[in-house]
Design a protein around this motif. Structure first.
Motif, PDB file in Angstrom:
ATOM      1  N   SER A  76       0.858  -1.316  -0.535  1.00  0.00           N
ATOM      2  CA  SER A  76      -0.135   0.221   0.340  1.00  0.00           C
ATOM      3  C   SER A  76       0.938   1.555   0.334  1.00  0.00           C
ATOM      4  O   SER A  76       1.942   1.245  -0.040  1.00  0.00           O
ATOM      5  CB  SER A  76      -1.144   0.061   1.306  1.00  0.00           C
ATOM      6  N   PRO A  77       0.436   2.588  -0.604  1.00  0.00           N
ATOM      7  CA  PRO A  77       1.166   3.556  -0.508  1.00  0.00           C
ATOM      8  C   PRO A  77       1.485   4.198   0.872  1.00  0.00           C
ATOM      9  O   PRO A  77       2.579   4.519   0.866  1.00  0.00           O
ATOM     10  CB  PRO A  77      -0.136   4.606  -0.885  1.00  0.00           C
ATOM     11  N   SER A  78       1.392   3.734   2.191  1.00  0.00           N
ATOM     12  CA  SER A  78       2.014   3.857   3.788  1.00  0.00           C
ATOM     13  C   SER A  78       2.696   2.695   4.038  1.00  0.00           C
ATOM     14  O   SER A  78       3.146   3.183   5.352  1.00  0.00           O
ATOM     15  CB  SER A  78       0.335   4.070   4.316  1.00  0.00           C
ATOM     16  N   VAL A  79       3.418   2.355   3.400  1.00  0.00           N
ATOM     17  CA  VAL A  79       4.839   0.717   3.581  1.00  0.00           C
ATOM     18  C   VAL A  79       5.499   1.309   2.411  1.00  0.00           C
ATOM     19  O   VAL A  79       5.429   0.669   1.271  1.00  0.00           O
ATOM     20  CB  VAL A  79       3.876  -0.461   2.968  1.00  0.00           C
ATOM     21  N   ALA A  80       6.547   0.735   3.678  1.00  0.00           N
ATOM     22  CA  ALA A  80       7.833   1.615   3.244  1.00  0.00           C
ATOM     23  C   ALA A  80       8.627   0.055   2.870  1.00  0.00           C
ATOM     24  O   ALA A  80       8.007  -0.801   3.441  1.00  0.00           O
ATOM     25  CB  ALA A  80       8.724   2.514   3.744  1.00  0.00           C
ATOM     26  N   GLN A  81       9.262  -0.166   2.734  1.00  0.00           N
ATOM     27  CA  GLN A  81      10.338  -1.322   3.647  1.00  0.00           C
ATOM     28  C   GLN A  81      11.900  -1.352   3.435  1.00  0.00           C
ATOM     29  O   GLN A  81      12.944  -0.409   2.864  1.00  0.00           O
ATOM     30  CB  GLN A  81      10.402  -2.198   1.471  1.00  0.00           C
ATOM     31  N   VAL A  82      12.641  -1.276   4.027  1.00  0.00           N
ATOM     32  CA  VAL A  82      14.190  -1.699   4.102  1.00  0.00           C
ATOM     33  C   VAL A  82      14.612  -2.814   4.090  1.00  0.00           C
ATOM     34  O   VAL A  82      14.361  -4.475   4.179  1.00  0.00           O
ATOM     35  CB  VAL A  82      14.315  -1.298   6.216  1.00  0.00           C
ATOM     36  N   GLY A  83      15.677  -2.955   2.739  1.00  0.00           N
ATOM     37  CA  GLY A  83      15.940  -4.184   2.437  1.00  0.00           C
ATOM     38  C   GLY A  83      17.601  -4.251   3.111  1.00  0.00           C
ATOM     39  O   GLY A  83      18.534  -3.196   3.244  1.00  0.00           O
ATOM     40  N   VAL A  84      18.161  -4.855   3.005  1.00  0.00           N
ATOM     41  CA  VAL A  84      19.408  -6.339   2.794  1.00  0.00           C
ATOM     42  C   VAL A  84      20.101  -6.630   1.857  1.00  0.00           C
ATOM     43  O   VAL A  84      19.264  -7.689   1.467  1.00  0.00           O
ATOM     44  CB  VAL A  84      20.071  -6.093   4.578  1.00  0.00           C
ATOM     45  N   SER A  85      21.155  -6.351   1.251  1.00  0.00           N
ATOM     46  CA  SER A  85      21.785  -7.063  -0.118  1.00  0.00           C
ATOM     47  C   SER A  85      23.427  -7.660   0.724  1.00  0.00           C
ATOM     48  O   SER A  85      24.466  -5.944   0.678  1.00  0.00           O
ATOM     49  CB  SER A  85      21.667  -6.396  -0.668  1.00  0.00           C
ATOM     50  N   VAL A  86      23.285  -8.634   1.047  1.00  0.00           N
ATOM     51  CA  VAL A  86      24.510  -8.787   0.666  1.00  0.00           C
ATOM     52  C   VAL A  86      25.524  -9.352  -0.324  1.00  0.00           C
ATOM     53  O   VAL A  86      25.185  -9.427  -1.716  1.00  0.00           O
ATOM     54  CB  VAL A  86      24.615 -10.757   1.144  1.00  0.00           C
ATOM     55  N   GLU A  87      26.674  -8.451   0.563  1.00  0.00           N
ATOM     56  CA  GLU A  87      27.431  -7.784  -1.343  1.00  0.00           C
ATOM     57  C   GLU A  87      28.617  -7.989  -0.763  1.00  0.00           C
ATOM     58  O   GLU A  87      29.341  -8.375   0.342  1.00  0.00           O
ATOM     59  CB  GLU A  87      26.995  -6.571  -1.822  1.00  0.00           C
ATOM     60  N   ALA A  88      30.022  -7.871  -1.493  1.00  0.00           N
ATOM     61  CA  ALA A  88      31.866  -7.825  -1.494  1.00  0.00           C
ATOM     62  C   ALA A  88      31.377  -7.043  -0.767  1.00  0.00           C
ATOM     63  O   ALA A  88      31.671  -5.615  -0.487  1.00  0.00           O
ATOM     64  CB  ALA A  88      32.076  -8.252  -2.641  1.00  0.00           C
ATOM     65  N   LEU A  89      32.746  -7.023   0.477  1.00  0.00           N
ATOM     66  CA  LEU A  89      32.970  -5.455   0.766  1.00  0.00           C
ATOM     67  C   LEU A  89      33.632  -4.512  -0.512  1.00  0.00           C
ATOM     68  O   LEU A  89      33.458  -3.253   0.086  1.00  0.00           O
ATOM     69  CB  LEU A  89      33.569  -6.073   1.993  1.00  0.00           C
ATOM     70  N   ASP A  90      34.000  -4.855  -1.087  1.00  0.00           N
ATOM     71  CA  ASP A  90      34.733  -4.189  -2.109  1.00  0.00           C
ATOM     72  C   ASP A  90      33.558  -3.421  -3.280  1.00  0.00           C
ATOM     73  O   ASP A  90      34.087  -2.189  -3.045  1.00  0.00           O
ATOM     74  CB  ASP A  90      35.517  -5.154  -2.925  1.00  0.00           C
ATOM     75  N   GLN A  91      32.557  -3.946  -2.768  1.00  0.00           N
ATOM     76  CA  GLN A  91      31.807  -3.350  -4.112  1.00  0.00           C
ATOM     77  C   GLN A  91      31.038  -2.374  -2.725  1.00  0.00           C
ATOM     78  O   GLN A  91      30.764  -1.591  -2.846  1.00  0.00           O
ATOM     79  CB  GLN A  91      31.079  -4.886  -4.371  1.00  0.00           C
ATOM     80  N   LEU A  92      30.566  -2.687  -1.798  1.00  0.00           N
ATOM     81  CA  LEU A  92      30.047  -1.837  -0.934  1.00  0.00           C
ATOM     82  C   LEU A  92      31.056  -0.810  -0.174  1.00  0.00           C
ATOM     83  O   LEU A  92      30.590   0.407  -0.330  1.00  0.00           O
ATOM     84  CB  LEU A  92      29.927  -2.408   0.871  1.00  0.00           C
ATOM     85  N   ALA A  93      32.700  -0.671  -0.448  1.00  0.00           N
ATOM     86  CA  ALA A  93      33.621   0.600  -0.217  1.00  0.00           C
ATOM     87  C   ALA A  93      33.090   1.166  -1.346  1.00  0.00           C
ATOM     88  O   ALA A  93      33.190   2.423  -1.178  1.00  0.00           O
ATOM     89  CB  ALA A  93      34.702   0.348  -0.063  1.00  0.00           C
ATOM     90  N   GLN A  94      32.531   0.866  -2.561  1.00  0.00           N
ATOM     91  CA  GLN A  94      32.260   1.514  -3.956  1.00  0.00           C
ATOM     92  C   GLN A  94      31.224   2.988  -4.380  1.00  0.00           C
ATOM     93  O   GLN A  94      30.711   3.311  -4.852  1.00  0.00           O
ATOM     94  CB  GLN A  94      32.639   1.171  -5.207  1.00  0.00           C
ATOM     95  N   GLN A  95      30.017   2.192  -2.882  1.00  0.00           N
ATOM     96  CA  GLN A  95      28.844   2.066  -3.152  1.00  0.00           C
ATOM     97  C   GLN A  95      28.654   3.609  -2.361  1.00  0.00           C
ATOM     98  O   GLN A  95      29.331   4.246  -1.274  1.00  0.00           O
ATOM     99  CB  GLN A  95      28.241   1.433  -2.901  1.00  0.00           C
TER     100      GLN A  95
END
Length: 199
Positions: free
Chosen positions: A107-126
């Motif tokens: 519904s329009p009043s619902v948001a989402q928090v997502g966690v995506s498991v990724e490589a640390l090297d990739q996280l450092a570049q985001q």
């Protein structure tokens, strides 16, 4: 594996696994939420060299589709993080790994928090959205600034021009310009050295 906490609400530990390495929490009435905390439960660590990119998704008022924004990340070494979501704006989404897999029937009043498991090297570049970072300003300093704003606004609400002043020998008048000048000087000193008041 993950938990999600919003002030005044029960802790959520029931993340929906939408893919092998993607987890989502639904956040009801997100418009009333200022901050969200995402943390690891401590039961299952990330695999070596991996971490979790934390995203926030809310319905775009214009299109109705989900807008995903990168908030930051968590790792085994930094297993929790707090993010400010009240300043996020629609239409400013970026690349994200969730596609449409999680938000199809919300519904329009619902948001989402997502966690995506990724490589640390990739996280450092985001690059997370800058408005999601929680202020690192000392809470006492923040309180002091708000208190001074309040004091000046309160005193200014009683301001009268010299023409409006009635003679009153028992009253002392302080020109509002001197308070404003002092406050501007205080602000300038704070911007030059945020710790000057500790001396």
């Amino acid at each position: 594996m993950f938990g999600c906490l919003v002030a005044g609400r029960l802790v959520q530990t029931d993340a929906m696994q939408v893919c092998q390495d993607k987890f989502v929490f639904n956040l009801q009435d997100y418009e009333s939420v200022n901050h969200v905390v995402v943390f690891m439960l401590g039961t299952v660590p990330f695999p070596a060299g991996m971490g979790g990119a934390v995203y926030f998704s809310f319905p775009d008022p214009a299109s109705g589709g989900p807008v995903w924004q990168l908030l930051g990340f968590i790792t085994n070494e930094k297993p929790s993080a707090i993010f400010k979501i009240s300043g996020l704006r629609g239409g400013e989404g970026g690349a994200h790994p969730f596609g449409m897999m999680a938000a199809s029937s919300l519904s329009p009043s619902v948001a989402q928090v997502g966690v995506s498991v990724e490589a640390l090297d990739q996280l450092a570049q985001q690059m997370p959205v800058s408005s999601a970072a929680v202020s690192s300003v000392d809470s006492f300093l923040l309180f002091t600034q708000k208190m001074l704003d309040s004091l000046y606004n309160f005193a200014a609400s009683f301001a009268v021009s010299q023409a409006q002043m009635a003679p009153n020998p028992s009253e002392t008048f302080i020109p509002s310009s001197c308070i404003l000048k002092w406050y501007e000087n205080f602000q300038r000193r704070m911007s030059q050295n945020p710790n000057f008041w500790k001396n």
